[in-house]
Design a protein around this motif. Structure first.
Motif, PDB file in Angstrom:
ATOM      1  N   GLU A 265      -3.676   1.663   0.020  1.00  0.00           N
ATOM      2  CA  GLU A 265      -3.086   3.002   0.040  1.00  0.00           C
ATOM      3  C   GLU A 265      -1.608   2.922  -0.348  1.00  0.00           C
ATOM      4  OE1 GLU A 265      -5.869   5.248   3.344  1.00  0.00           O
ATOM      5  OE2 GLU A 265      -4.151   4.104   4.040  1.00  0.00           O
ATOM      6  N   GLU A 266      -1.248   3.692  -1.358  1.00  0.00           N
ATOM      7  CA  GLU A 266       0.105   3.632  -1.921  1.00  0.00           C
ATOM      8  C   GLU A 266       0.848   4.942  -1.701  1.00  0.00           C
ATOM      9  OE1 GLU A 266      -0.977   3.078  -5.955  1.00  0.00           O
ATOM     10  OE2 GLU A 266      -1.568   0.970  -5.721  1.00  0.00           O
ATOM     11  N   PHE A 267       2.160   4.901  -1.932  1.00  0.00           N
ATOM     12  CA  PHE A 267       2.985   6.094  -1.844  1.00  0.00           C
ATOM     13  C   PHE A 267       3.379   6.562  -3.250  1.00  0.00           C
ATOM     14  CE2 PHE A 267       3.266   4.117   2.322  1.00  0.00           C
ATOM     15  CZ  PHE A 267       2.993   5.217   3.135  1.00  0.00           C
ATOM     16  N   ALA A 268       4.010   7.724  -3.306  1.00  0.00           N
ATOM     17  CA  ALA A 268       4.208   8.414  -4.585  1.00  0.00           C
ATOM     18  C   ALA A 268       4.963   7.589  -5.613  1.00  0.00           C
ATOM     19  CB  ALA A 268       4.925   9.745  -4.340  1.00  0.00           C
ATOM     20  N   ASP A 269       5.936   6.795  -5.173  1.00  0.00           N
ATOM     21  CA  ASP A 269       6.774   6.053  -6.121  1.00  0.00           C
ATOM     22  C   ASP A 269       6.349   4.600  -6.284  1.00  0.00           C
ATOM     23  OD1 ASP A 269       7.445   5.667  -3.495  1.00  0.00           O
ATOM     24  OD2 ASP A 269       9.606   5.641  -3.805  1.00  0.00           O
ATOM     25  N   HIS A 270       5.120   4.299  -5.920  1.00  0.00           N
ATOM     26  CA  HIS A 270       4.614   2.935  -6.120  1.00  0.00           C
ATOM     27  C   HIS A 270       4.517   2.642  -7.611  1.00  0.00           C
ATOM     28  CE1 HIS A 270       1.418  -0.101  -6.726  1.00  0.00           C
ATOM     29  NE2 HIS A 270       1.929  -0.656  -5.645  1.00  0.00           N
ATOM     30  N   GLY A 271       4.900   1.432  -7.998  1.00  0.00           N
ATOM     31  CA  GLY A 271       4.836   1.032  -9.395  1.00  0.00           C
ATOM     32  C   GLY A 271       5.375  -0.367  -9.582  1.00  0.00           C
ATOM     33  N   PRO A 272       5.462  -0.822 -10.824  1.00  0.00           N
ATOM     34  CA  PRO A 272       5.946  -2.179 -11.094  1.00  0.00           C
ATOM     35  C   PRO A 272       7.340  -2.443 -10.522  1.00  0.00           C
ATOM     36  CG  PRO A 272       4.946  -1.227 -13.053  1.00  0.00           C
ATOM     37  CD  PRO A 272       5.047  -0.123 -12.057  1.00  0.00           C
ATOM     38  N   ASP A 273       8.184  -1.395 -10.502  1.00  0.00           N
ATOM     39  CA  ASP A 273       9.534  -1.586  -9.975  1.00  0.00           C
ATOM     40  C   ASP A 273       9.593  -1.417  -8.465  1.00  0.00           C
ATOM     41  OD1 ASP A 273       8.858   1.068 -10.222  1.00  0.00           O
ATOM     42  OD2 ASP A 273      10.948   1.735 -10.457  1.00  0.00           O
ATOM     43  N   LYS A 274       8.489  -0.993  -7.864  1.00  0.00           N
ATOM     44  CA  LYS A 274       8.441  -0.846  -6.409  1.00  0.00           C
ATOM     45  C   LYS A 274       7.041  -1.213  -5.906  1.00  0.00           C
ATOM     46  CE  LYS A 274      11.086   2.346  -4.869  1.00  0.00           C
ATOM     47  NZ  LYS A 274      11.684   3.646  -4.440  1.00  0.00           N
ATOM     48  N   PRO A 275       6.656  -2.464  -6.035  1.00  0.00           N
ATOM     49  CA  PRO A 275       5.290  -2.882  -5.662  1.00  0.00           C
ATOM     50  C   PRO A 275       5.024  -2.839  -4.165  1.00  0.00           C
ATOM     51  CG  PRO A 275       6.642  -4.782  -6.203  1.00  0.00           C
ATOM     52  CD  PRO A 275       7.460  -3.580  -6.557  1.00  0.00           C
ATOM     53  N   ASP A 276       6.076  -2.821  -3.345  1.00  0.00           N
ATOM     54  CA  ASP A 276       5.894  -2.813  -1.897  1.00  0.00           C
ATOM     55  C   ASP A 276       5.651  -1.422  -1.329  1.00  0.00           C
ATOM     56  OD1 ASP A 276       6.271  -5.559  -1.783  1.00  0.00           O
ATOM     57  OD2 ASP A 276       8.450  -5.363  -1.540  1.00  0.00           O
ATOM     58  N   ALA A 277       5.622  -0.394  -2.169  1.00  0.00           N
ATOM     59  CA  ALA A 277       5.479   0.984  -1.690  1.00  0.00           C
ATOM     60  C   ALA A 277       4.037   1.288  -1.293  1.00  0.00           C
ATOM     61  CB  ALA A 277       5.963   1.961  -2.763  1.00  0.00           C
ATOM     62  N   THR A 278       3.555   0.549  -0.322  1.00  0.00           N
ATOM     63  CA  THR A 278       2.197   0.695   0.190  1.00  0.00           C
ATOM     64  C   THR A 278       2.242   0.692   1.712  1.00  0.00           C
ATOM     65  OG1 THR A 278       1.761  -1.681   0.338  1.00  0.00           O
ATOM     66  CG2 THR A 278       1.342  -0.625  -1.797  1.00  0.00           C
ATOM     67  N   VAL A 279       1.089   0.890   2.319  1.00  0.00           N
ATOM     68  CA  VAL A 279       1.032   0.832   3.779  1.00  0.00           C
ATOM     69  C   VAL A 279       1.343  -0.571   4.286  1.00  0.00           C
ATOM     70  CG1 VAL A 279      -0.541   2.782   4.045  1.00  0.00           C
ATOM     71  CG2 VAL A 279      -1.475   0.494   3.685  1.00  0.00           C
ATOM     72  N   VAL A 280       1.063  -1.578   3.483  1.00  0.00           N
ATOM     73  CA  VAL A 280       1.415  -2.949   3.882  1.00  0.00           C
ATOM     74  C   VAL A 280       2.934  -3.094   3.954  1.00  0.00           C
ATOM     75  CG1 VAL A 280       1.242  -5.388   3.271  1.00  0.00           C
ATOM     76  CG2 VAL A 280      -0.717  -3.874   2.887  1.00  0.00           C
ATOM     77  N   VAL A 336      -1.973  -5.125  21.945  1.00  0.00           N
ATOM     78  CA  VAL A 336      -1.798  -3.899  21.180  1.00  0.00           C
ATOM     79  C   VAL A 336      -2.320  -4.115  19.759  1.00  0.00           C
ATOM     80  CG1 VAL A 336      -0.167  -2.157  20.341  1.00  0.00           C
ATOM     81  CG2 VAL A 336       0.270  -3.339  22.519  1.00  0.00           C
ATOM     82  N   ILE A 337      -3.128  -3.165  19.270  1.00  0.00           N
ATOM     83  CA  ILE A 337      -3.642  -3.238  17.901  1.00  0.00           C
ATOM     84  C   ILE A 337      -3.315  -1.934  17.188  1.00  0.00           C
ATOM     85  CG2 ILE A 337      -5.654  -3.563  16.428  1.00  0.00           C
ATOM     86  CD1 ILE A 337      -7.002  -5.048  18.670  1.00  0.00           C
ATOM     87  N   LEU A 338      -2.596  -2.031  16.067  1.00  0.00           N
ATOM     88  CA  LEU A 338      -2.194  -0.850  15.297  1.00  0.00           C
ATOM     89  C   LEU A 338      -2.733  -0.959  13.880  1.00  0.00           C
ATOM     90  CD1 LEU A 338       1.574  -0.724  16.388  1.00  0.00           C
ATOM     91  CD2 LEU A 338      -0.361   0.453  17.457  1.00  0.00           C
ATOM     92  N   ASP A 339      -3.546   0.006  13.482  1.00  0.00           N
ATOM     93  CA  ASP A 339      -4.089   0.069  12.123  1.00  0.00           C
ATOM     94  C   ASP A 339      -3.282   1.131  11.371  1.00  0.00           C
ATOM     95  OD1 ASP A 339      -5.604  -0.043   9.853  1.00  0.00           O
ATOM     96  OD2 ASP A 339      -7.429   0.811  10.734  1.00  0.00           O
ATOM     97  N   ILE A 340      -2.428   0.699  10.442  1.00  0.00           N
ATOM     98  CA  ILE A 340      -1.508   1.602   9.760  1.00  0.00           C
ATOM     99  C   ILE A 340      -2.093   2.070   8.432  1.00  0.00           C
ATOM    100  CG2 ILE A 340       0.846   1.925   8.900  1.00  0.00           C
ATOM    101  CD1 ILE A 340       0.690   1.418  11.889  1.00  0.00           C
ATOM    102  N   HIS A 341      -2.167   3.381   8.266  1.00  0.00           N
ATOM    103  CA  HIS A 341      -2.692   4.027   7.059  1.00  0.00           C
ATOM    104  C   HIS A 341      -1.670   5.022   6.525  1.00  0.00           C
ATOM    105  CE1 HIS A 341      -7.160   3.121   7.643  1.00  0.00           C
ATOM    106  NE2 HIS A 341      -6.637   2.711   8.782  1.00  0.00           N
ATOM    107  N   ARG A 342      -2.040   5.655   5.424  1.00  0.00           N
ATOM    108  CA  ARG A 342      -1.397   6.898   5.015  1.00  0.00           C
ATOM    109  C   ARG A 342      -2.503   7.875   4.650  1.00  0.00           C
ATOM    110  NH1 ARG A 342      -3.580   7.932   0.622  1.00  0.00           N
ATOM    111  NH2 ARG A 342      -3.150   6.885  -1.351  1.00  0.00           N
ATOM    112  N   ASP A 343      -2.244   9.159   4.862  1.00  0.00           N
ATOM    113  CA  ASP A 343      -3.267  10.181   4.674  1.00  0.00           C
ATOM    114  C   ASP A 343      -3.434  10.516   3.197  1.00  0.00           C
ATOM    115  OD1 ASP A 343      -5.172  12.021   5.338  1.00  0.00           O
ATOM    116  OD2 ASP A 343      -3.898  13.238   6.619  1.00  0.00           O
ATOM    117  N   GLY A 344      -4.456  11.298   2.897  1.00  0.00           N
ATOM    118  CA  GLY A 344      -4.670  11.819   1.554  1.00  0.00           C
ATOM    119  C   GLY A 344      -4.721  13.334   1.617  1.00  0.00           C
ATOM    120  N   VAL A 345      -3.854  14.015   0.895  1.00  0.00           N
ATOM    121  CA  VAL A 345      -3.780  15.478   0.939  1.00  0.00           C
ATOM    122  C   VAL A 345      -3.783  16.042  -0.479  1.00  0.00           C
ATOM    123  CG1 VAL A 345      -2.510  15.475   3.120  1.00  0.00           C
ATOM    124  CG2 VAL A 345      -1.242  15.497   0.961  1.00  0.00           C
ATOM    125  N   ASN A 346      -3.813  17.354  -0.569  1.00  0.00           N
ATOM    126  CA  ASN A 346      -3.704  18.016  -1.859  1.00  0.00           C
ATOM    127  C   ASN A 346      -2.405  17.598  -2.545  1.00  0.00           C
ATOM    128  OD1 ASN A 346      -3.045  20.250  -3.815  1.00  0.00           O
ATOM    129  ND2 ASN A 346      -5.009  21.000  -3.070  1.00  0.00           N
TER     130      ASN A 346
END
Length: 458
Positions: A265-280, A336-346
């Motif tokens: 799951e990635e965020f809006a500005d994920h790309g080659p110049d920002k490969p870390d822009a994910t839930v990880v 403690v166990i945390l499963d980190i996601h990001r949602d999917g919306v319109n």
């Protein structure tokens, strides 16, 4: 004379059975030869029934003409040839066969076979459940925002659709706020948020009397997906508040596990110049924040939603369960166990709020309750279901008091989502695909504070 009649009756009976078998064989061969490689079993079955019924009817008509229905008259009235005694006799014989009933030839279909084998009905029901609830294998993602709203497909306690604000957090009405604590006031026993010597209360707080009202609780804190229910017997705020989540072990051994069922799951500005822009990436930042607070944290960056290089979320929770179970076996001290996601919306929806003066993606605590509207899902037991609900509820209350606009309503859905391994388990949605990576990172700072409050038993 009687012996002679019995002899003829047995002879006729044997002839009928022989004719039935011969006709069935010949008609099956005929159908197979005509169909060729494209076999139509349903048509073959129909021909066997019709042909055998006609054959028996023919013998019966010549041996007992007085007992034959007036087929021509009935044919003119009904337009069917199914009223003959021979046809009825044939179907009676065939319906005595368990194999014929199992294949669906009996008039009762599946229900006829279930009388002899109740486990078969269980098999049918489990298959139907998987077919109808396959969408539950996903988390809040696509279902929680596909129509442009933040918690699409959700209902309140009365079964009515819940309108959402741009942040997904419905604000308490003016009277409710006046009944709560004034901002910047000190902690007292009638309030339900944690005590903090660092952060002032700048948001909404609630009294136990308010939270004891089931309708108030569900209106202000929860979005219930249509796949499940959350009744009064389960949603008890006093029980949730009574839980003590103070960590029992020291930080000399791992205490917290952070992982990602959907690591892609990635965020809006994920790309080659920002490969870390994910839930990880935001998981890495949360790990650092919690480590700085003195916690011993393991960040599992394993990929559970890629198979053979292709995105595959159908079994991601199964693969994740195997992975984190191995980690827990090696590190039983984890509490403690945390499963980190990001949602999917319109795509037109951009959820962002000011929290501590920073543009922040709202977070959403997500609980799976192993329950459909029909009742508990027996094959997905969760001994920590109530504790998981209490864990997210306490974090929600502290967020409302110290970091207003940080959270959306707690989202409840029908399956388990691997929240059965520890009492302090939570699935956390951080923003959506329309948020920037920085907006998601900004949410990790208040989240770390809220976690710290609850885990220190404040």
């Amino acid at each position: 004379m009687d012996k002679r009649n019995n002899y003829f009756n047995r002879l006729i009976k044997n002839m009928m059975i022989a004719v039935i078998l011969i006709l069935a064989v010949f008609l099956s061969i005929r159908e197979a030869s005509e169909a060729g490689k494209k076999a139509d079993l349903s048509k073959a079955e129909e021909l066997v029934k019709e042909g055998a019924g006609f054959g028996v009817s023919y013998i019966w008509r010549h041996q007992y003409p007085a007992a034959v229905w007036d087929e021509e008259k009935n044919g003119n009235e009904t337009g069917k040839n199914e009223g003959s005694i021979g046809s009825a006799f044939f179907h009676f014989l065939m319906n005595q066969s368990p194999l014929f009933r199992f294949a669906g030839g009996g008039s009762k279909g599946d229900s006829a076979y279930e009388e002899a084998d109740p486990s078969y009905q269980g098999y049918l029901e489990s298959g139907k459940f998987y077919e109808e609830h396959s969408f539950l294998l996903y988390d809040g993602g696509e279902e929680s925002g596909e129509d442009g709203s933040v918690n699409a497909g959700t209902k309140n306690a009365q079964g009515e659709q819940i309108p959402e604000t741009s942040s997904g957090q419905e604000t308490a009405d003016t009277n409710d706020q006046n009944q709560g604590q004034d901002v910047n006031a000190g902690k007292n026993d009638s309030l339900t948020c944690a005590a903090s010597n660092v952060w002032p209360i700048v948001g909404t707080t609630y009294r136990k009397e308010q939270l004891a009202d089931y309708d108030f609780l569900m209106k202000h804190f929860y979005s219930i997906h249509t796949s499940t229910t959350a009744g009064r017997d389960l949603m008890k705020a006093d029980h949730f508040l009574a839980e003590d989540f103070t960590l029992e072990g020291g930080n000399d051994k791992p205490q917290i596990l952070i992982y990602h069922t959907h690591s892609q799951e990635e965020f809006a500005d994920h790309g080659p110049d920002k490969p870390d822009a994910t839930v990880v990436g935001i998981g890495t930042y949360l790990t650092r924040l919690l480590t700085d607070k003195g916690y011993n944290v393991i960040h599992d960056t394993s990929v559970y939603d890629l198979q053979n290089g292709k995105l595959d979320r159908n079994k991601a929770y199964t693969y994740a369960l195997e992975g984190i179970t191995g980690i827990l076996q090696k590190n039983p001290s984890i509490e403690v166990i945390l499963d980190i996601h990001r949602d999917g919306v319109n795509e037109s929806l951009h959820m962002v709020n000011q929290v501590n003066g920073k543009p922040t993606a709202p977070i959403m605590f997500f609980n799976g309750v192993s329950q459909t509207p029909e009742g508990p899902i027996e094959y997905l037991p969760n001994p920590y279901r109530e504790k998981n609900l209490a864990f997210s509820f306490q974090m929600q209350l502290d967020s409302a008091a110290y970091f207003p606009n940080l959270t959306r309503k707690i989202y409840i859905k029908g399956l388990r989502y691997n929240q059965h391994l520890r009492a302090r388990s939570s699935l956390i949605e951080v923003g959506a695909q329309t948020n920037t990576y920085q907006e998601a990172l900004n949410a990790m700072e208040p989240l770390a504070e809220v976690l710290d409050m609850v885990l220190k038993g404040n």
